[in-house]
Design an enzyme around this catalytic site. Sequence first.
Site, PDB file in Angstrom:
ATOM      1  N   CYS A  70     114.489 -50.716 -38.291  1.00 53.69           N
ATOM      2  CA  CYS A  70     113.149 -50.343 -37.828  1.00 53.69           C
ATOM      3  C   CYS A  70     112.310 -51.573 -37.455  1.00 53.69           C
ATOM      4  O   CYS A  70     112.573 -52.200 -36.437  1.00 53.69           O
ATOM      5  CB  CYS A  70     112.494 -49.444 -38.857  1.00 53.69           C
ATOM      6  N   HIS A 117     115.933 -45.708 -40.828  1.00 53.40           N
ATOM      7  CA  HIS A 117     115.985 -46.302 -42.175  1.00 53.40           C
ATOM      8  C   HIS A 117     117.185 -45.770 -42.959  1.00 53.40           C
ATOM      9  O   HIS A 117     117.036 -44.787 -43.700  1.00 53.40           O
ATOM     10  CB  HIS A 117     114.717 -45.918 -42.951  1.00 53.40           C
ATOM     11  N   GLU A 127     118.395 -47.001 -45.541  1.00 52.66           N
ATOM     12  CA  GLU A 127     118.179 -47.271 -46.978  1.00 52.66           C
ATOM     13  C   GLU A 127     117.373 -46.151 -47.646  1.00 52.66           C
ATOM     14  O   GLU A 127     117.235 -46.140 -48.862  1.00 52.66           O
ATOM     15  CB  GLU A 127     117.488 -48.638 -47.164  1.00 52.66           C
TER      16      GLU A 127
HETATM   17  N1  GLN Z   1     105.907 -48.982 -36.477  1.00 50.33           N
HETATM   18  C1  GLN Z   1     106.420 -50.153 -37.126  1.00 50.33           C
HETATM   19  C2  GLN Z   1     106.283 -51.388 -36.241  1.00 50.33           C
HETATM   20  O1  GLN Z   1     106.012 -51.263 -35.099  1.00 50.33           O
HETATM   21  C3  GLN Z   1     107.869 -49.983 -37.522  1.00 50.33           C
HETATM   22  C4  GLN Z   1     107.980 -48.821 -38.478  1.00 50.33           C
HETATM   23  C5  GLN Z   1     109.005 -48.973 -39.545  1.00 50.33           C
HETATM   24  O2  GLN Z   1     109.542 -50.059 -39.805  1.00 50.33           O
HETATM   25  N2  GLN Z   1     109.245 -47.889 -40.215  1.00 50.33           N
HETATM   26  O3  GLN Z   1     106.443 -52.476 -36.697  1.00 50.33           O
END
Ligand code: GLN
Length: 191
Positions: free
Chosen positions: A79, A169, A171
């Site tokens: 992410c 994610h 995890e």
């Molecule tokens: N929206 C977050 C970003 O732009 C990422 C979201 C996440 O890691 N769950 O950094």
Amino acid sequence: MRIAVLAVQGAFIEHEIVLRDLDVDCFEIRQSSDLLQDFDGLVLPGGESTVMGKLLMELNLFEPLKNKITHGTPVLATCAGLILLADKLENDKTKHFQTLPVTVKRNAYGRQLGSFQTVAEMKGIGTVPMTFIRAPYIAEAIPDVDVLAKVDNKIVAVRYKNQLAMSFHPELTKDNSIHKYFVQMVRNNIN
Ligand code: GLN
């Protein structure tokens, strides 16, 4: 084998729990003195990429970690971690490590789909549950990047050499197959 988990912000503890369940020794990187320890793999967790990027600079972690990645240390990025690796961000001028030749769109699923779960096939791994939280997706990747998974025709997981990165994610689910795959990448790199 020892894996370092970037722990300046975000969902890092969850990665440590999965790694420890797999009997993998891991430690947290919170400040530059933590980099005095050797490590064979690196986890860049989810969280808020802008905040993480700033903290990486302020804590003098940016250059040493970028060096590790460019010199082949296996990285698992989830992410916001994917955003940190991306060469380009489609809707943001910020740049971070730029070691992964993809263009990433941040917060790409809009408000209604801010968070959702699905199940999809991941090449070389099998069917895995995927939890998306204000997730990015990969809008473009150069041909050398191996696309591992797509959801609704958007790229959500890739591998490029030593870098394994995904929008979601792993995890946060009970399925540890992506972490197992990563641990194998680390093992192969040691041998
Ligand atoms: N929206 C977050 C970003 O732009 C990422 C979201 C996440 O890691 N769950 O950094």
